[in-house]
Structures are given as structure tokens and as C-alpha cells.
Write a protein that holds these residues in place. Sequence first.
Motif, short mmCIF file in Angstrom:
data_model
loop_
_atom_site.label_atom_id
_atom_site.label_comp_id
_atom_site.label_asym_id
_atom_site.label_seq_id
_atom_site.Cartn_x
_atom_site.Cartn_y
_atom_site.Cartn_z
N THR A 43 0.86 -1.18 0.00
CA THR A 43 0.00 0.00 0.00
C THR A 43 0.89 1.23 0.00
O THR A 43 1.69 1.42 0.91
CB THR A 43 -0.91 0.02 1.24
OG1 THR A 43 -1.75 -1.13 1.18
CG2 THR A 43 -1.78 1.26 1.26
N PHE A 46 0.01 8.31 1.04
CA PHE A 46 0.47 9.49 1.76
C PHE A 46 -0.23 10.73 1.23
O PHE A 46 -0.86 10.70 0.17
CB PHE A 46 1.99 9.65 1.63
CG PHE A 46 2.47 9.79 0.20
CD1 PHE A 46 2.80 8.66 -0.55
CD2 PHE A 46 2.58 11.04 -0.40
CE1 PHE A 46 3.23 8.79 -1.87
CE2 PHE A 46 3.02 11.17 -1.71
CZ PHE A 46 3.34 10.03 -2.45
N GLY A 47 -0.11 11.79 1.98
CA GLY A 47 -0.61 13.08 1.51
C GLY A 47 0.58 14.02 1.43
O GLY A 47 1.44 14.04 2.32
N ASP A 112 -3.37 13.53 -2.56
CA ASP A 112 -3.59 12.34 -1.75
C ASP A 112 -3.31 11.11 -2.58
O ASP A 112 -3.90 10.95 -3.64
CB ASP A 112 -5.07 12.28 -1.31
CG ASP A 112 -5.18 12.54 0.16
OD1 ASP A 112 -4.35 11.99 0.90
OD2 ASP A 112 -6.10 13.29 0.55
N TYR A 114 -3.32 6.97 -2.66
CA TYR A 114 -3.67 5.73 -1.99
C TYR A 114 -3.76 4.65 -3.05
O TYR A 114 -4.67 4.64 -3.85
CB TYR A 114 -5.01 5.86 -1.25
CG TYR A 114 -5.26 4.67 -0.35
CD1 TYR A 114 -5.06 4.77 1.02
CD2 TYR A 114 -5.64 3.44 -0.88
CE1 TYR A 114 -5.24 3.67 1.84
CE2 TYR A 114 -5.82 2.34 -0.07
CZ TYR A 114 -5.62 2.46 1.30
OH TYR A 114 -5.79 1.39 2.09
N ASN A 116 -3.05 0.38 -3.88
CA ASN A 116 -2.69 -0.97 -3.46
C ASN A 116 -2.16 -1.73 -4.67
O ASN A 116 -2.71 -1.62 -5.75
CB ASN A 116 -3.93 -1.72 -2.96
CG ASN A 116 -4.31 -1.29 -1.56
OD1 ASN A 116 -3.47 -0.84 -0.80
ND2 ASN A 116 -5.59 -1.41 -1.25
N LEU A 154 0.91 -7.05 4.67
CA LEU A 154 0.64 -5.71 4.15
C LEU A 154 1.88 -4.86 4.37
O LEU A 154 2.29 -4.65 5.51
CB LEU A 154 -0.56 -5.11 4.88
CG LEU A 154 -0.96 -3.71 4.44
CD1 LEU A 154 -1.80 -3.77 3.18
CD2 LEU A 154 -1.72 -3.00 5.54
N PHE A 156 3.29 -1.22 4.07
CA PHE A 156 2.72 0.11 3.94
C PHE A 156 3.86 1.10 3.70
O PHE A 156 4.77 1.23 4.52
CB PHE A 156 1.94 0.41 5.22
CG PHE A 156 1.54 1.85 5.37
CD1 PHE A 156 1.10 2.59 4.28
CD2 PHE A 156 1.57 2.45 6.61
CE1 PHE A 156 0.72 3.91 4.43
CE2 PHE A 156 1.19 3.77 6.76
CZ PHE A 156 0.77 4.50 5.68
#
Lengths: 169, 522
Positions: A43, A46-47, A112, A114, A116, A154, A156
Motif C-alpha cells: 500500500t 500518503f498526503g 492524496d 492511496y 494498493n 501488508l 505500507f
Amino acid sequence: MTKIPAVRYLLQAFNLFVFMALIAAFSAGPSVRQLDDGLAVITLAFGHAGQPVRACHVRTPDELAALAPNMRAPMDCPRERSTIKVELEMDGKIILDLTIPPPGAFKDQGVDVYQNVEVPVGRHEFTVRMNDNALVDGYTYTDSYTVDLAPAQLLFIDFNQRIGGFTFN
Amino acid sequence: MKSSANPIKRVYLYLEEWFNLSFGKEWNPLYHLGPLTIFFFWIALISGLYLYIFFNTTVEHAHASLEKIVHGHVLGIGSLMRSLHRYASDAAIVTILLHVFREFSQDRYRGTRWYSWFTGIPTLWMVVLLGITGYWMVWDELALYISMSASHLLDALPVFSDSMARNFLPGNLSDRFSTLLAFLHLLGQPMFLVFMLWFHVKRLTHVEISAPKGLAIGCLIALTALSIYMPALSHAPVNLSKVPTEIHLDWFYLNIFPLLQYWSPGEIWLLVAGVTTFMLFMPWLPKKNEGLPAVVNLEHCNGCGQCVFDCPFDAISLQARTDGAKWKSEVIVHPELCAACGICTGSCPSSTPFRKKKEGGSLKTGIDMPELTLDTFKQQTDEVLGKLTGDNKIVAFGCKHGYDIEAFSAANVGTVHLFCTGMMPASLAEYALKNGADGVVVSGCRSGDCYYRFGNHWMDLRIHGERQPALRPRVDRERIKILGGAEVDGKKLHQQFALFHDSLAQKNTTPSPTTAKEVNHD
Ligand code: HEM
Ligand code: SF4
Ligand code: SF4
């Protein structure tokens, strides 16, 4: 009240049984599989706000005089942010390549991210690169991480401005 | 008049018949779906309070505290409470869906009933949201699945500028959020739900809140048995470095999330918004024309309030007298609430066919239906009585929502059509018997299931002398037959009709003492 025949109680029990069977069938199933065997998930999330598209510029006295009195700020800084480019590489192969322009009417807002990506389990080297500055060619941040991914693990990947780079969790 | 029911209505009617056979009309769950749903809410509330005493709402401890409740309490009480909480909530969805199916298939959602339908939809959504926050609070793998899925959905809305999904990644999970969830699930949503339910039934009178005891006990026993046989379990505790691979979904509440595997959040929102909008506007697709609302004739109204009490749709209210007459009150009809059922005409003590009319005038009553006045249907009764020939003359009064009484007509059987059997003043039966009929049939919707909620019930009570304005005691009840049936009940109704006809024939050949005790009734 009229007497209720016994067979009616049997019918009632049957109906209630069907009702409960319906609840039993759908209250915890059929199950859904989110991920096939042998895969793990990366994943990238981040922003981050890109750098301004141009450098600030100190206004000359002439330029200042040309402006309305309430607008005479000594510095002229652009509101517009740079487009963010991110690339994720696994074992030398690019698996994610994003180009995200800043949102907002004045292109002045943070981006933003995001995403996967499903990857096979096992040992992999990941490299993330980002360019957040239109004035710079190439990448402003690059980080690598090697990990042995277990099934359904996962991983990240976050970006942390304070640390000045990507973190792998 | 329609001759056969549409397929959807047919399915409903057969289901209803099956339940009538199993439970009888007093306990037929289809006649008590609202109160049954409320009963399941009660079970959920009480079991939920039990859980709440021992539950820890923080992300870190929620799962463990629930495990302790499930495995650590004496006699498995904790597990029972937890399972009841889950299964009663699931049962509520089943009864709500049946409720929606019933109102839809029986066409009880258009016209003045748009209001109940319209307010029902957000109520259902509120129930679903309540279920979602419930599963979320557990902080197991299922909760993580909900977190991720819900935040993807929410991120697609332009409402939140920050990504919600990132909040559910390692290190970002906050107890602020779990506190918000607990507040919503334990207080905010339930209170809102009660408020919405109050709204939902605001335009109805005599709303049944408690399910029949026998039915409620049966359901509680069944839910308890299920809870013991198949206790509700959690998934593994939330582990943020592992993707939950296999999720045992509660499809009653969480059915929207798996769609995310196939559709984008935007498409899912479009579906939800589309379905909701469509359902909200269904009462006008197409619009139902109820007919002209009831009209009050003040000269014949003494303000007794019987019609206010009997109106199923809260469309009549009492107010201070305005015409200077000696009575204290009068009534007014709120036309936008009136379903034009005519039940008020049947409840007005002034509605009597025995009244003398003024010379050249018409028969008047306190409250009347402009499209079928008391005067009109009394005249129709007179005409029918005049035409009957042969032995065992019968006048059948029928309503347009039950079985079509035209099928009974014969030389000795005449029919009078009303909006609802509740529209019929009980004295009209006496009038028909006094003016040439040997028997009177009143045929409406299935008993317990009036299209206008209470019409056939009020009529039944009036004929039995148990509700005002009641049929006079001296009228021979054996000459009155109350039938109830839907379009699909023809065979049964014709059998009952034939039996009644035979009993009249027997009565006419062997004159018996006229003091009858019981109305013919199935
Ligand atoms: C959320 C749970 C719900 C509960 C507990 C509930 C409860 C009730 C109750 C108690 C009544 C009065 C029934 C009577 O006494 O005759 C009623 C009427 C009604 N409900 Fe619901 N309801 C719910 C949801 C819904 C939904 C989702 C819809 C449709 C979308 C709906 C549509 C209607 C309609 C159209 C009526 C009017 C029936 C009539 O006028 O005869 N309800 N409801
Ligand atoms: S016709 Fe029916 S809905 Fe209208 S006022 Fe009379 S009883 Fe109420
Ligand atoms: S039932 Fe008749 S008399 Fe009584 S308040 Fe209603 S209209 Fe008036």
C-alpha cells in the motif's frame, strides 16, 4: 380464544426454523476472499503538497508601484503547486507509475495518494521515487527497502516530510 | 374491476395464506411486521446494554474485551447476549424487507401513504448504518475490512478533503475514531432511529407497537436456539500488517462492500443514490389518484368524535364549533391526508338509512364521500332489493380491494360496491333485511388485513355490537355473513357463500326462534 391445534405449532416451528436458517446462512457467510493465496499487498499511501511551480521573486519598486496599494506585497510567490510523480519499482521492474496534478481551482492543494498493488510473496527489493518540484529534473526523493513478504502481508509505504523520505512499515 | 392479481401480489397473497395457516391471523407475522421489527430492536437493545457494560471501546482492547464476554461469563450468558444481539439485528432486516415487500405488493405506498414510504427509506438506511458501526466497533479483521472499504467509499465523495483510508494504516489508527464509532452506535444512531420511526408512523392512527405475545415468544425462543447452536464469533483481532484474506460477511448489513472488488467507489455511490432516489419517488410512479376526500356536513355532525377515532390515516380532527350549534365540537377533514376510504361514513352515528329525508332532499350524514354518498349507496341498495327474485334473497356489500363480489351475483343475489366495507353503516344490514333480503353478505379484504388498515375490523366489531355505531342487538346475526378474501381466494369464498346460502334456505323452511346469538363468521 379458539384452541390452537397441535399441527399448527409444528407449522410455526417449521416457519421459525426457516427464518433462523436464513439468518444463519447470511449472518456470517458466504465469505468473500479478498486476496488470493501466494500474494501480499503493497500500500503506497500518503498526503503531500508539491513545491511551488516557480521560485518566489522579490518585486522591484516599479512593479510595486504598478499594483493597487493594498496588494503591494514585497514578494511575488506562485500559488500553483508542482505535479507529483511517483514511481514504485520491485526488483528493477516498475509496478506503479503515478502522475498526479495538484487539485483545486488554483492547483494549489496537496495530493492524496492511496494505491494498493498485489505482489507475489517472497523476498523483494522495493524502490520508491518521487518528484514534487517542477523546477527539478529527475527525482527529489528516492528510497529503497528489501523485505521478505509473507502471505497476506501488508507493506505500507508512507511519505514523511519530517524524516525527509519514504518509510516502509 | 380487476379480475386477477399481478404476479407480485399473488406471491405475497400465497405467502400470507401460508402464514395464516401456520399462525392464524392473530399471529400472522405478515400482519405485524412493524411491531415485530420493533421487538427485534428491543432484543438488540437489551442484549446490547448487557454487552456495553463489559465492552471496551478502544481499538486496542475492543476485541479482547468481547472475547472475555463471549468466553468468560457464567453459563455462556455473554455469548448468548452477543449472539442474540447479532441475530435479532439480522432478523430485523428480514422483517423490514418483508414489510417493504408487503406494502409494495399490496399497493399500500402511493397516494396519501407516500409519507410512510418516503420516511421508511431513510429509516432503513439508518438501520443499516447502525449495523455497520456495530461490526466496526469490534476491531477484528472484519472491522478492518469495513474500515478500508468504507473509507474507499467515503474518499470518493468530495466531502472529505483528507484521505480517510490512510487513517486505517499502521500507526494512524486513532482512538478518537473508535470513540466516535461508539458514540454513534450506542447513542447517536439508535436515538435518531427512534426519532425517524416516530416520523414514519406519524400519519397513522392506532399504530401497533408491540407484537402479539405468542409470536414474540416464538421468535425469542427461535433466536435463542440459533444463538446456542451457532454462537456469533469475531474474526481474528485486527492486525495492521496483514490483509484480512477471508471475510465472513454479514450480508444483511455489509452487502455493499464486496461490490468494491468489481466496481469503483463512484459507481457504487451511483448505484446507492440511484436505488434510493428511485425508491423515494416510487409513490409517484405512477401517482395514485385517491379520489375526492371526505366532506363534513355540519348540520348532521354533533361532534361526537367517532370518525376522528376511526379514521386510519389521522385525516380528521376535532375543533371548537364554528356554526353556533349547541354542540361543543365539530370535525374538519385534512384533504391531503385523506385516503378516501369512506370508513368515516361508516362510523358516523348520523349515517342511517332509516332516516327520513326531507321532501325531495337526499339522505344526509355528518361525514360523507362526494364520489359515493350515503344517499347514493342507500339508493343502490334499494334498487338491488327491488330487483331480487326467487328464494333466499341476498344483498352482498363488497369493497373494491378484496375479492370481486360481482362473482356472486345471481337472480337472488344483488351487489352493492363500496370503497371499503368499513364504509358501511351497520344499520344498512338491518335495513336490507327489513326490506326484502333474507341475508346480507359483507365481503372485504382478508380478515386482519384491510387495505385501509381497519375498515373490515371496525365493520366486524360494529356488526357484533362491540363498536359504535353498532348494529342493534335484535337483528338476527345468522342472516349476516362476513366474508374476507383476496383475488386468489375465490374458491374458498364461493364455498362459504354457498354454505351461507344453504343455511338461509334451511332457516326459511324451518322457521326457528329469531333470537340468534352469533354472527356467521369463519
Ligand atoms: C426500519 C424499520 C421499520 C419499522 C419498524 C416500520 C414500522 C412500521 C409500522 C409500525 C407501521 C404501521 C403499520 C400499521 O400499524 O398498519 C408502518 C407502516 C408503513 N411502513 Fe414501515 N417500518 C419500517 C421501515 C419501512 C420501510 C423501509 C418502508 C418502505 C420503504 C416502509 C413503508 C411503510 C408504509 C408504506 C407504511 C404504511 C402502511 C399503511 O398505511 O398501511 N416502512 N411501518
Ligand atoms: S375517507 Fe378515510 S381517510 Fe378520509 S377522512 Fe374518512 S376515514 Fe379518514
Ligand atoms: S362521527 Fe359524524 S357526528 Fe361524530 S364527529 Fe364525525 S361527522 Fe360528526
